[in-house]
Design a protein around this motif. Structure first.
Motif, PDB file in Angstrom:
ATOM      1  N   TYR A  67       0.575  -1.306   1.968  1.00  0.00           N
ATOM      2  CA  TYR A  67       1.751  -2.295   2.005  1.00  0.00           C
ATOM      3  C   TYR A  67       3.038  -1.839   2.753  1.00  0.00           C
ATOM      4  O   TYR A  67       3.927  -2.295   3.317  1.00  0.00           O
ATOM      5  N   GLN A  68       3.198  -0.296   2.236  1.00  0.00           N
ATOM      6  CA  GLN A  68       4.516   0.342   2.769  1.00  0.00           C
ATOM      7  C   GLN A  68       4.013   1.089   3.943  1.00  0.00           C
ATOM      8  O   GLN A  68       5.074   1.390   4.822  1.00  0.00           O
ATOM      9  N   LEU A  69       2.766   1.183   4.404  1.00  0.00           N
ATOM     10  CA  LEU A  69       2.585   2.037   5.506  1.00  0.00           C
ATOM     11  C   LEU A  69       2.100   1.164   6.797  1.00  0.00           C
ATOM     12  O   LEU A  69       2.345   1.425   7.860  1.00  0.00           O
ATOM     13  N   SER A  70       1.345   0.082   6.525  1.00  0.00           N
ATOM     14  CA  SER A  70       0.869  -0.862   7.825  1.00  0.00           C
ATOM     15  C   SER A  70       1.886  -1.465   8.367  1.00  0.00           C
ATOM     16  O   SER A  70       2.874  -2.100   7.948  1.00  0.00           O
ATOM     17  N   PRO A  71       1.762  -1.303   9.819  1.00  0.00           N
ATOM     18  CA  PRO A  71       2.974  -1.881  10.682  1.00  0.00           C
ATOM     19  C   PRO A  71       2.713  -3.271  10.828  1.00  0.00           C
ATOM     20  O   PRO A  71       3.414  -4.171  11.421  1.00  0.00           O
ATOM     21  N   ALA A  72       1.494  -3.868  10.317  1.00  0.00           N
ATOM     22  CA  ALA A  72       1.045  -5.270  10.585  1.00  0.00           C
ATOM     23  C   ALA A  72       1.768  -6.008   9.168  1.00  0.00           C
ATOM     24  O   ALA A  72       1.861  -7.319   9.468  1.00  0.00           O
TER      25      ALA A  72
ATOM     26  N   PRO B 188       7.756   2.333  -6.120  1.00  0.00           N
ATOM     27  CA  PRO B 188       8.560   3.238  -5.434  1.00  0.00           C
ATOM     28  C   PRO B 188       8.271   3.584  -4.007  1.00  0.00           C
ATOM     29  O   PRO B 188       7.134   3.635  -3.602  1.00  0.00           O
ATOM     30  N   PRO B 189       9.288   3.988  -3.168  1.00  0.00           N
ATOM     31  CA  PRO B 189       9.001   4.287  -1.880  1.00  0.00           C
ATOM     32  C   PRO B 189       7.971   5.496  -1.899  1.00  0.00           C
ATOM     33  O   PRO B 189       7.951   6.289  -2.698  1.00  0.00           O
ATOM     34  N   LEU B 190       7.242   5.642  -0.592  1.00  0.00           N
ATOM     35  CA  LEU B 190       6.294   6.571  -0.337  1.00  0.00           C
ATOM     36  C   LEU B 190       7.091   7.779   0.085  1.00  0.00           C
ATOM     37  O   LEU B 190       7.913   7.663   0.898  1.00  0.00           O
ATOM     38  N   ARG B 191       6.771   8.905  -0.511  1.00  0.00           N
ATOM     39  CA  ARG B 191       7.305  10.145  -0.219  1.00  0.00           C
ATOM     40  C   ARG B 191       6.517  11.018   0.374  1.00  0.00           C
ATOM     41  O   ARG B 191       5.413  11.036  -0.008  1.00  0.00           O
TER      42      ARG B 191
ATOM     43  N   LEU C  80       4.484   8.267   7.372  1.00  0.00           N
ATOM     44  CA  LEU C  80       5.794   8.399   6.366  1.00  0.00           C
ATOM     45  C   LEU C  80       6.982   7.625   6.927  1.00  0.00           C
ATOM     46  O   LEU C  80       7.847   8.199   7.534  1.00  0.00           O
ATOM     47  N   PRO C  81       6.859   6.375   6.786  1.00  0.00           N
ATOM     48  CA  PRO C  81       7.895   5.408   7.029  1.00  0.00           C
ATOM     49  C   PRO C  81       9.306   5.850   6.636  1.00  0.00           C
ATOM     50  O   PRO C  81       9.369   6.560   5.659  1.00  0.00           O
ATOM     51  N   SER C  82      10.234   5.447   7.333  1.00  0.00           N
ATOM     52  CA  SER C  82      11.427   5.626   6.520  1.00  0.00           C
ATOM     53  C   SER C  82      11.638   4.705   5.426  1.00  0.00           C
ATOM     54  O   SER C  82      10.808   3.713   5.414  1.00  0.00           O
ATOM     55  N   GLU C  83      12.300   5.185   4.267  1.00  0.00           N
ATOM     56  CA  GLU C  83      12.557   4.201   3.304  1.00  0.00           C
ATOM     57  C   GLU C  83      13.017   2.909   3.620  1.00  0.00           C
ATOM     58  O   GLU C  83      12.743   1.948   2.920  1.00  0.00           O
TER      59      GLU C  83
END
Length: 776
Positions: free
Chosen positions: A113-118, A559-562, A508-511
């Motif tokens: 859910y942090q990675l998917s552009p959809a 927490p954000p993906l790092r 690795l999207p921005s936070e």
């Protein structure tokens, strides 16, 4: 010179050479193309060299398996992928198999859910949920979705499917038997990324050999299959192999020819070996001086510089032929001043390059200058001490040959006319003389280039030519810049103007973007209510999606993906290759792909620049940038060479103090260079940097010939021995560079085809334009 003094001088020289060898062995040699980079490069030029040296595109290998039927090719692809994926020489191996991504699946599931552009608020609306769930049902019900079917209840909206589509090449190749295939269905395809940098030719060679070895092992049972490998690394390996093979063959040929000629002249082995002392001394001294001044030595400098100090071979010949029978003092007084003046002209010609704004060109001038000066000093002081009382009984010239040379003045007007015609031709074609494209130096065959283009088109692999660059002070800002650039590029992909692009922000999207996606996730009660409405009358009960509701709730506050969360996966390697740190901050790279089926065609540079305007991203056409940089490099080299020629004219004017004598030295050089340049162009060649290097060497050796013949022809007491020395020196030059002219490698062939005829013409023209004999 007394024996003790000779021994001391020889021992001092030997100690200096051993020290030079030690220094050179500990010097740093640079093999990348920063040789062509100016002292103050533009951002585009810095990107160019970085990408050629260590960029992700420079590390791609494209593999095609041909022959047999589709099933056997797919089986071979699967087996080769498994073997290569376990090999540490490769950081990424893709062939279209979703099952090959098991190691990354858990990371994608955990952070989907942090990675998917959809992931947007619309996707979790009633209509959005209904569409996403039904689409996912269709996918997992198909053979292609069997791998994801066990995860359906946790991920009914198919976020992992979105991510896996992004992990595979964005310009998806065709599929056959579960693996990537060419568009015509005749080849199974794989895309590899090597651990070795693009500039590491040894590492690239080992990677290519490993692919070939593993394929041979896996295809023993199906001999109908064959392998093709293409990519920048393959080209580098092939070029190096071609150069090595040609250098070994041609060096043997030229060494045999030169040794035979010198043996016929010296008839003793010791002078033959000592003839090499000045040139070896000059070569080592040049490397030491460049290393001391610049801190490192470009490999190209060492190669080109060795050619430029080729005239140093002549110094030993002059000494042994001219002083072999007579008094050393007579040689010092009679011949050394002419050699010294020839050295001075070379110093001025090469010295002009020291003022270049390109460190590579300045290194080339420094190497040649210091090498020629050292070689001349060794000839003057060390060679006599090492030779001792060795006398060379040179053979006489054929009867009547001396008279023939003196009568060469009969060719004076034809030579001047030929030179004038050549100069006129050069003036008329001045706009088309020089080739601005460095690809003319490439050893890549047309068949290899076409295969690379075809495989790149079939795979949708990133083009080695086009890239978008984002630079920022921090990783977070670089990722945000990459995301903004991606938003600007997306419409061009939808319009079919470009085929796609890679981005480190994909995995690795921005936070900031991660927080935005998390904020679009609804609370559990809201999500349950929307699922009830969305799935009313559908074949799946909302109650069965409880794991989905629970994981969405967890994702809302995760927490954000790092970067560290990606360790141990291909995702980490993909991100690291596109997101790089440097002393001044971070750089994000977005390689662009051509439209499927249009590999090799130009991308719309103006549209890309317009789309990225104001985003802070920089669009770089590596090919165009390199051609522009090379054109500037060549232009500056030509200008500095002309300035060096002006300095030579000034020196000769002050030294010779006679317009007649000055003309006798300069006119042969001008005519030779003009005729050689015109001849090369008439033969279909467009001149480039290597031809210019050859011209500099023609002036260097030709000035020696002209000075000797000017004095010999005007001296009634001149004997045949001094003429023989010039003839032998010219003969060794023609043999050495004539062998290079037979090379299949454009770099070597260009130098040889320029210097070999140029040296011979310089000698003939110098004899034809020499002054009349003075009265005794």
């Amino acid at each position: 010179m007394k024996v003790r003094a000779r021994l001391v001088l020889a021992a001092t020289w030997l100690a200096a050479m051993l020290l030079a060898v030690w220094w050179v062995s500990h010097s740093r040699f640079t093999t990348d193309l920063s040789f062509f980079l100016p002292s103050e490069p533009t951002p585009e030029q810095e990107v160019l060299v970085d990408q050629l040296r260590e960029g992700v595109v420079s590390r791609l290998l494209m593999v095609a398996i041909e022959g047999g039927d589709a099933r056997s090719r797919a089986q071979a692809s699967h087996a080769l992928r498994d073997r290569l994926a376990a090999d540490p020489a490769f950081v990424s191996v893709q062939n279209g198999e979703l099952g090959a991504l098991d190691g990354e699946l858990s990371v994608l599931m955990r952070h989907r859910y942090q990675l998917s552009p959809a992931v947007t608020a619309d996707r979790f609306s009633v209509d959005g949920l209904r569409s996403a769930v039904l689409n996912t049902i269709d996918i997992v019900s198909s053979p292609a979705g069997l791998l994801l079917k066990p995860h359906f209840l946790r991920d009914p909206t198919g976020e992992v499917i979105e991510l896996l589509s992004g992990l595979q090449s964005q310009g998806q190749p065709a599929m056959a038997e579960g693996v990537w295939s060419s568009r015509d269905g005749q080849r199974a395809l794989l895309l590899l990324q090597t651990r070795a940098l693009g500039a590491d030719t040894d590492g690239q060679a080992q990677a290519v050999e490993r692919v070939q070895q593993l394929f041979a092992e896996e295809s023993q049972a199906t001999p109908a299959l064959s392998l093709q490998v293409a990519g920048p690394g393959v080209f580098a390996v092939q070029t190096r192999a071609a150069v090595k093979a040609d250098v070994a063959r041609l060096t043997l040929m030229s060494a045999a020819g030169i040794s035979l000629l010198l043996w016929l002249v010296y008839r003793r082995p010791w002078p033959l070996l000592l003839t090499l002392v000045p040139v070896l001394s000059g070569a080592l001294a040049g490397l030491v001086v460049v290393s001391l001044v610049h801190g490192s030595v470009f490999a190209i400098t060492a190669g080109f510089g060795a050619a430029l100090i080729g005239e140093a071979v002549d110094y030993g010949i002059y000494y042994f032929v001219q002083a072999g029978r007579g008094d050393l003092r007579e040689w010092h007084s009679r011949f050394w001043p002419t050699i010294r003046l020839g050295v001075a002209t070379s110093v001025l010609g090469f010295g002009a390059l020291l003022f270049a704004g390109f460190p590579g060109l300045a290194q080339l001038g420094l190497y040649a200058l210091s090498g020629v000066v050292t070689a001349s000093l060794v000839t003057r002081f060390v060679l006599p001490a090492m030779a001792g009382q060795v006398q060379v009984r040179t053979p006489g010239l054929p009867p009547g040959f001396v008279g023939l040379v003196r009568r060469a003045r009969a060719l004076r007007w034809p030579v001047l006319l030929l030179g004038a015609i050549a100069l006129t031709y050069l003036a008329m074609h001045r706009q088309a003389l020089w080739e601005p494209n460095l690809s003319v130096l490439s050893s890549i065959t047309e068949a290899d280039a076409q295969r690379d283009t075809q495989l790149r088109s079939d795979l949708g692999a990133p083009d080695a030519r086009y890239i978008v660059v984002v630079r920022a002070a921090s990783r977070e800002l670089a990722l945000q810049g990459a995301e903004l650039a991606g938003e600007r590029l997306a419409p061009l992909v939808e319009q079919g103007r470009i085929g796609g692009f890679d981005s480190p922000a994909r995995f690795l999207p921005s936070e900031a973007l991660q927080s935005q996606r998390q904020a679009s996730l609804p609370e559990s009660q809201v999500l349950k209510g929307r699922l009830d409405d969305a799935l009313a009358g559908q074949p799946i009960s909302p109650a069965r999606l409880a794991p989905f509701v629970a994981e969405v709730a967890q994702a809302r506050t995760a927490p954000p993906l790092r970067r560290a969360d990606l360790d141990g996966t291909a995702l980490a390697l993909a991100v690291d290759s596109l997101l790089q740190s440097h002393p001044s901050g971070w750089t994000a790279l977005l390689p662009l792909r051509p439209v499927a089926g249009q590999g090799g065609s130009d991308l719309p540079a103006h549209e890309l620049e317009r789309a990225l305007q104001g985003s802070g991203a920089l669009f770089v056409d590596l090919k165009a940038e390199f051609e522009h940089m090379y054109a500037d490099y060549l232009r500056q080299a030509i200008v500095l060479s002309l300035l060096g020629m002006v300095a030579i004219v000034a020196l000769l004017s002050l030294t010779l103090r006679s317009a007649r004598r000055l003309a006798a030295v300069l006119l042969p050089l001008v005519a030779t260079v003009a005729v050689v340049m015109a001849g090369l162009h008439l033969g279909g060649a467009r001149l480039h940097l290597l031809h210019l290097v050859g011209m500099l060497l023609i002036v260097a050796v030709g000035s020696n010939y002209a000075l000797f013949l000017e004095r010999w022809c005007s001296d009634p007491a001149a004997d045949a021995t001094s003429l023989l020395s010039v003839l032998v020196a010219c003969g060794t030059t023609v043999i050495g560079f004539g062998a290079l002219a037979m090379s299949a490698v454009p770099v070597l062939q260009a130098v040889g085809a320029t210097v070999a005829p140029g040296a011979l013409l310089a000698l003939v023209f110098a004899a034809a334009l020499a002054p009349r004999e003075r009265a005794a």
